[in-house]
Design a protein around this motif. Structure first.
Motif, PDB file in Angstrom:
ATOM      1  N   GLU A  68       4.978   4.776   2.633  1.00 58.73           N
ATOM      2  CA  GLU A  68       5.287   6.055   3.285  1.00 58.73           C
ATOM      3  C   GLU A  68       5.966   5.818   4.628  1.00 58.73           C
ATOM      4  O   GLU A  68       6.913   6.507   4.982  1.00 58.73           O
ATOM      5  N   SER A 115       0.837  -1.196   0.000  1.00 59.67           N
ATOM      6  CA  SER A 115       0.000   0.000   0.000  1.00 59.67           C
ATOM      7  C   SER A 115       0.874   1.248   0.000  1.00 59.67           C
ATOM      8  O   SER A 115       2.034   1.208   0.413  1.00 59.67           O
ATOM      9  N   VAL A 116       0.301   2.340  -0.438  1.00 59.16           N
ATOM     10  CA  VAL A 116       1.004   3.626  -0.441  1.00 59.16           C
ATOM     11  C   VAL A 116       1.362   4.011   0.990  1.00 59.16           C
ATOM     12  O   VAL A 116       2.478   4.448   1.271  1.00 59.16           O
TER      13      VAL A 116
END
Length: 178
Positions: free
Chosen positions: A81, A76-77
Motif C-alpha cells: 500500500e 506485506s499488504v
C-alpha cells in the motif's frame, strides 16, 4: 543544571507510521535499520583566469536526487500500500538516548522524521525457507523533515523550494528575491 549540553547517544527504539501516528497507521514488519537520506548539493564547476584550479561551488538550497529505502522483513499488504500510494507520508518516530556528561544520567528525546516521496523501485526480496525475504521499497524523496525534541534539524521541500538546515531557513533570502 539547566542548559547542560547532552551527549547524543543511540536510538533506543523506533516505529514507522504511514500518514498518521496512531496504532491504526503503524507499519509493522519493518527491519531494524533504515538508512536515512544523504543530501548532496547541486553544483557548478568554477574555473577562471587567475584561479589556482577548479572549485565545485554548491548551489544553496538545491539538492541532487536522493532516495530512501524502506526495508521489510517480508512482503506485506501494508508495505505494498505504501509502495502504491505516493500521497502518503512515511513517519519515523524514535526514542533517542542522551547522556549527561557530568552525572552519566541518561535521558530520552523524541526524534521524528517525516518523508514524502515517489516510489521508484520495489524489490520483492526472496523466498527463503525458514528466513526473511528482505523485500524493500525505494522512494525518491521530495520532502524530508527531521526533528529532535521538537526542533527542526533539517527540512526540505523539493517542489516547494523551502530548505531549513539546523533551524535556519537557508532558502528564505532566495525566495524574497524571486
Amino acid at each position: 543544571m539547566q542548559g547542560q549540553r547532552l551527549i547524543p547517544d543511540k536510538i533506543n527504539s523506533f516505529n514507522v507510521y504511514v500518514d498518521a501516528v496512531d496504532a491504526a497507521h503503524k507499519l509493522i514488519g519493518i527491519s531494524t535499520e533504515i538508512q536515512l537520506v544523504e543530501l548532496e548539493n547541486m553544483s557548478e564547476t568554477l574555473h577562471f583566469a587567475g584561479s589556482g584550479g577548479e572549485v565545485e561551488s554548491p548551489t544553496v538550497g538545491q539538492y541532487k536526487s536522493t532516495d530512501i529505502t524502506i526495508p521489510f522483513n517480508n512482503i506485506s499488504v501494508e508495505g505494498m500500500e505504501l509502495a502504491g500510494d505516493d500521497s502518503k507520508a512515511l513517519i519515523l518516530r524514535a526514542a533517542q538516548e542522551f547522556i549527561n556528561p557530568e552525572t552519566n544520567r541518561k535521558s530520552f528525546k523524541n526524534r521524528t522524521i517525516t518523508v514524502r516521496g515517489m516510489t521508484k523501485k520495489i524489490d520483492y526480496g526472496k523466498l527463503k525457507q525458514g528466513g526473511n525475504g528482505e523485500p524493500s521499497i525505494v522512494k525518491e524523496v521530495t520532502m524530508y523533515k527531521d526533528e529532535v525534541d521538537g526542533k527542526v534539524i533539517t527540512e526540505f521541500h523539493k517542489f516547494g523550494g523551502r530548505t531549513i538546515i539546523n533551524g535556519v531557513e537557508v532558502s528564505k533570502e532566495i525566495e524574497e528575491l524571486i
